[in-house]
Write a protein that holds these residues in place. Structure first.
Motif, PDB file in Angstrom:
ATOM      1  N   SER A 159      -0.216   2.764  -6.754  1.00 49.67           N
ATOM      2  CA  SER A 159      -1.275   2.990  -5.121  1.00 49.67           C
ATOM      3  C   SER A 159      -2.131   2.955  -5.367  1.00 49.67           C
ATOM      4  O   SER A 159      -3.100   2.585  -4.725  1.00 49.67           O
ATOM      5  N   ASN A 187      -3.633  -5.249  -1.608  1.00 49.51           N
ATOM      6  CA  ASN A 187      -2.467  -4.782  -1.286  1.00 49.51           C
ATOM      7  C   ASN A 187      -2.897  -5.560   0.379  1.00 49.51           C
ATOM      8  O   ASN A 187      -1.932  -5.659   0.963  1.00 49.51           O
ATOM      9  N   TYR A 218       9.852   2.647  -4.858  1.00 55.66           N
ATOM     10  CA  TYR A 218       9.914   2.643  -3.586  1.00 55.66           C
ATOM     11  C   TYR A 218      10.969   3.300  -2.667  1.00 55.66           C
ATOM     12  O   TYR A 218      11.972   3.241  -3.301  1.00 55.66           O
ATOM     13  N   LYS A 220       4.800   3.329  -3.826  1.00 60.00           N
ATOM     14  CA  LYS A 220       3.868   4.255  -5.127  1.00 60.00           C
ATOM     15  C   LYS A 220       4.101   3.383  -6.794  1.00 60.00           C
ATOM     16  O   LYS A 220       2.731   3.648  -7.190  1.00 60.00           O
ATOM     17  N   PHE A 277       0.863  -1.171   0.316  1.00 61.75           N
ATOM     18  CA  PHE A 277      -0.197   0.040   0.031  1.00 61.75           C
ATOM     19  C   PHE A 277       1.082   0.945  -0.085  1.00 61.75           C
ATOM     20  O   PHE A 277       0.852   2.441  -0.554  1.00 61.75           O
ATOM     21  N   THR A 278       1.883   1.064   0.610  1.00 64.00           N
ATOM     22  CA  THR A 278       3.389   2.609   0.678  1.00 64.00           C
ATOM     23  C   THR A 278       4.202   2.533  -0.073  1.00 64.00           C
ATOM     24  O   THR A 278       4.900   3.454  -0.538  1.00 64.00           O
TER      25      THR A 278
END
Length: 115
Positions: free
Chosen positions: A53, A73, A99, A32, A29-30
């Motif tokens: 995301s 996710n 990321y 990009k 989820f974090t």
């Protein structure tokens, strides 16, 4: 750091289907953007598909209408559903994750499509 592990490659006849999976060590989820790239023998690595995301997707023209990228996710996993496979889809497929301004790669999974 993000570790990525691909699975689901194999040998399939032309017109067949495969689903690739990419399991991430971090909460996707974090992340990009995640994507799939491929590299055929003697060729450069090329983009296949990406997903952000917010689940916006982008595809190479050569796979539009045949491949679908998706993400779960809850399972920290990205998928590539490949339908109507062609011999020219034969390549090593790599998962990627963007990321913290770095791009991480998986080890790759071989997809071979026989005619």
């Amino acid at each position: 750091q993000v570790q990525l592990v691909e699975s689901g490659g194999g040998l399939v006849q032309a017109g067949g289907s495969l689903r690739l999976s990419c399991a991430a060590s971090s909460t996707i989820f974090t992340i990009k953007s995640m994507g799939w790239y491929r590299q055929a023998p003697g060729k450069q690595r090329e983009l296949v598909a990406t997903i952000t995301s917010s689940s916006s997707t982008n595809y190479a023209d050569s796979v539009k209408g045949r491949f679908t990228i998706s993400r779960d996710n809850a399972k920290n996993t990205v998928y590539l559903q490949m339908n109507s496979l062609k011999p020219e889809d034969t390549a090593v497929y790599y998962c990627s994750a963007d990321y913290m301004r770095l791009r991480y790669w998986g080890q790759g999974t071989q997809v071979t499509v026989s005619s």
